[in-house]
Design a protein around this motif. Structure first.
Motif, PDB file in Angstrom:
ATOM      1  N   ILE A   1      -7.677 -11.363   4.165  1.00 18.26           N
ATOM      2  CA  ILE A   1      -8.297 -10.924   5.267  1.00 18.26           C
ATOM      3  C   ILE A   1      -9.123 -10.164   4.715  1.00 18.26           C
TER       4      ILE A   1
ATOM      5  N   TYR B   1      -3.803   0.000   6.664  1.00 22.74           N
ATOM      6  CA  TYR B   1      -4.273  -1.536   7.731  1.00 22.74           C
ATOM      7  C   TYR B   1      -3.844  -1.429   8.301  1.00 22.74           C
TER       8      TYR B   1
ATOM      9  N   THR C   1      -6.498  -5.825  -2.826  1.00 23.90           N
ATOM     10  CA  THR C   1      -7.211  -5.273  -1.669  1.00 23.90           C
ATOM     11  C   THR C   1      -8.686  -5.334  -2.597  1.00 23.90           C
TER      12      THR C   1
ATOM     13  N   SER D   1     -11.497  -7.640   6.933  1.00 23.65           N
ATOM     14  CA  SER D   1     -11.473  -6.428   7.789  1.00 23.65           C
ATOM     15  C   SER D   1     -12.188  -5.863   8.632  1.00 23.65           C
TER      16      SER D   1
ATOM     17  N   HIS E   1      -3.596  -7.068   8.116  1.00 22.58           N
ATOM     18  CA  HIS E   1      -3.199  -7.069   6.510  1.00 22.58           C
ATOM     19  C   HIS E   1      -1.487  -7.174   6.761  1.00 22.58           C
TER      20      HIS E   1
ATOM     21  N   SER F   1      -9.114  -8.724   1.030  1.00 24.20           N
ATOM     22  CA  SER F   1      -8.157  -8.842   0.664  1.00 24.20           C
ATOM     23  C   SER F   1      -7.276 -10.008   1.205  1.00 24.20           C
TER      24      SER F   1
END
Length: 295
Positions: free
Chosen positions: A235, A215, A253, A237, A219, A244
């Motif tokens: 979040i 992460y 997550t 990614s 994160h 997440s």
């Protein structure tokens, strides 16, 4: 007739009160005085609720309580000591917490005491739908995003680090902010009172050694904010496109659409929740108990 706090402990005072001997203009002025102090204390608590200043106020309240008990019992030395601690402690607190005091006074000057806006259920659904649209778009295209939504804890100290927008929430605007290589994409969007307050804001990074190495900064920043506030942070990614969330020092997550919508409704909807949200509460409860790991 002047009023003293010690009068409340006097049997004669209460006898005179109920016999009608002191129901004079000065008595009602004293009552008004007490009510005004209560109101100001309530607004102060409301202002700092959920912030780091709460711990400071709790400490001051504890010293005041010890001071009152010491005076009531007759512990004169302890009472004298508490008087000095409170007197010089207030001065020390103002010096140490000068930035927080200044920010709090500025916030107090901006807010209205007697009005309070309430979000309609339709508006909440529109906002959640906008988040969903942005998350789906960015997740499929692996566009990194960091969106923090203020709840009870004020985020003004982090809002001050961003670029002001004060814009209505829409999926298109959120997507446009996080498109790579644009001026606003780096940093966090902070939402306050159903408005995009700022973009490109800096959030506190968590120093926890328990966060897995895979992460990244987004994160870690989301978790860091969840450690010091009750904000809900989304979040996306940039590497995997996975979604997440971080809230109340919990890290959720690899959420699919159904799962992150449950969290959004749980924390952003009104008390009159929809039947669907209530039926999914069990999932959310199990999710938190499992340590926030999707299986």
């Amino acid at each position: 007739m002047s009023f003293q706090i010690s009068d409340l402990l006097s049997l004669t005072y209460w006898q005179d009160l109920f016999s009608g001997n002191i129901l004079t203009l000065s008595f009602w002025i004293n009552i008004l005085d007490i009510l005004v102090v209560w109101f100001l204390a309530y607004k102060l608590i409301e202002l700092v609720r959920g912030t780091k200043a709460v711990q400071l106020i709790r400490g001051v309240a504890l010293f005041i309580l010890i001071r009152i008990l010491a005076e009531f019992i007759g512990l004169h030395t302890l009472s004298w000591l508490m008087n000095h601690v409170i007197t010089y402690g207030v001065i020390a607190a103002v010096v140490i917490f000068q930035p927080e005091v200044r920010r709090g006074l500025e916030h107090l000057g901006r807010q209205t005491f007697f009005t309070q806006t309430k979000k309609s259920e339709r508006e909440e659904e529109r906002v959640i739908s906008a988040y969903d649209k942005a998350i789906q778009y960015m997740g499929r295209r692996k566009i990194g995003a960091l969106i923090s939504i203020e709840r009870n804890t004020g985020l003004d100290e982090y809002i001050e680090t961003g670029i002001p927008l004060d814009a209505d929430i829409s999926g298109e605007l959120l997507i446009n902010i996080f498109i790579p290589n644009t001026p606003l994409h780096d940093g966090a969007v902070i939402v306050k009172k159903n408005k995009i307050a700022v973009a490109s804001a800096y959030l506190p990074l968590s120093e926890s050694m328990l966060i897995p190495k895979e992460y990244g900064t987004r994160h870690r920043a989301a978790i860091g904010l969840s450690e010091v506030s009750d904000a809900l942070t989304i979040i996306v990614s940039e590497e995997t496109g996975h979604v997440s969330m971080a809230v109340n020092n919990e890290f959720l997550t690899d959420l699919n659409q159904e799962e992150y919508l449950v969290v959004l409704h749980q924390y952003l909807a009104t008390e009159e929740e929809s039947t669907t949200t209530q039926g999914l509460r069990g999932f959310l409860s199990d999710f938190f108990k499992s340590g926030g790991k999707h299986k």
